[in-house]
Write an enzyme that holds these catalytic residues in place. Structure first.
Site, PDB file in Angstrom:
ATOM      1  N   GLU A  49     -38.593 -54.283  12.937  1.00 37.50           N
ATOM      2  CA  GLU A  49     -37.458 -54.985  12.331  1.00 37.50           C
ATOM      3  C   GLU A  49     -36.678 -55.762  13.380  1.00 37.50           C
ATOM      4  O   GLU A  49     -36.281 -56.906  13.149  1.00 37.50           O
ATOM      5  CB  GLU A  49     -36.529 -54.002  11.617  1.00 37.50           C
ATOM      6  CG  GLU A  49     -37.093 -53.458  10.325  1.00 37.50           C
ATOM      7  CD  GLU A  49     -36.230 -52.380   9.710  1.00 37.50           C
ATOM      8  OE1 GLU A  49     -35.278 -51.901  10.375  1.00 37.50           O
ATOM      9  OE2 GLU A  49     -36.501 -51.996   8.557  1.00 37.50           O
ATOM     10  N   HIS A  70     -34.348 -54.260   2.653  1.00 39.20           N
ATOM     11  CA  HIS A  70     -34.343 -52.826   2.369  1.00 39.20           C
ATOM     12  C   HIS A  70     -34.204 -52.527   0.873  1.00 39.20           C
ATOM     13  O   HIS A  70     -34.065 -51.375   0.478  1.00 39.20           O
ATOM     14  CB  HIS A  70     -33.218 -52.148   3.149  1.00 39.20           C
ATOM     15  CG  HIS A  70     -33.471 -52.127   4.608  1.00 39.20           C
ATOM     16  ND1 HIS A  70     -33.149 -53.192   5.425  1.00 39.20           N
ATOM     17  CD2 HIS A  70     -34.036 -51.199   5.407  1.00 39.20           C
ATOM     18  CE1 HIS A  70     -33.499 -52.904   6.663  1.00 39.20           C
ATOM     19  NE2 HIS A  70     -34.053 -51.709   6.676  1.00 39.20           N
TER      20      HIS A  70
END
Length: 154
Positions: free
Chosen positions: A69, A102
């Protein structure tokens, strides 16, 4: 963070301590979510840590995913956004992608039967909020290093 305290030559200590404290405060979000879910007590058991390090899913979620990420959202996406939108807008735009990335957690919770849609939505919105704040903080620190060129190289 741009704060300077020239008292007694402690500038380096303050430069290291303030970002560390801010990062710890930002990590209270996931810890609070785990506390509310009832999983926080597992972190206090030594057996949890010895079993977790051998679990590939745990390693993926706690080591590989954060690294990837950071690589994708800060090191790759931010240098493309800054030439187009400027540093200020990019610091707030990049984390929105980071937070929305997410959203799949809501779908997983509903499909697995771990939560009703309304509860899963509340949890996911909370998670998107703190990941967006953390993403903005990380993007700010990334842009403050001054070691990258903000020219588009296409």
């Amino acid at each position: 963070m741009g704060l300077r305290f020239p008292w007694f030559g402690l500038t380096l200590i303050f430069a290291a301590v303030f970002p560390l404290i801010l990062t710890m405060i930002l990590f209270l979000g996931p810890l609070y979510l785990h506390y509310m879910d009832g999983v926080f007590r597992l972190y206090l058991e030594p057996r949890y840590w010895s079993n977790s390090i051998r679990n590939y899913v745990w390693v993926r979620n706690h080591i590989v995913a954060p690294f990837s990420e950071e690589l994708i959202f800060r090191a790759t996406m931010l240098p493309f956004l800054v030439p187009a939108f400027g540093v200020g807008w990019s610091i707030f735009l990049c984390p929105l992608f980071f937070g929305v990335a997410h959203f799949h957690h809501m779908i997983e919770r509903v499909i697995r039967g771990q939560a009703e849609v309304a509860d899963a939505l509340k949890q996911t919105v909370f998670q998107i909020c703190y990941t967006t704040v953390f993403g903005a903080y990380s993007a700010f620190l990334f842009t403050r290093t001054g070691k990258q060129e903000w020219k588009c190289r296409w």
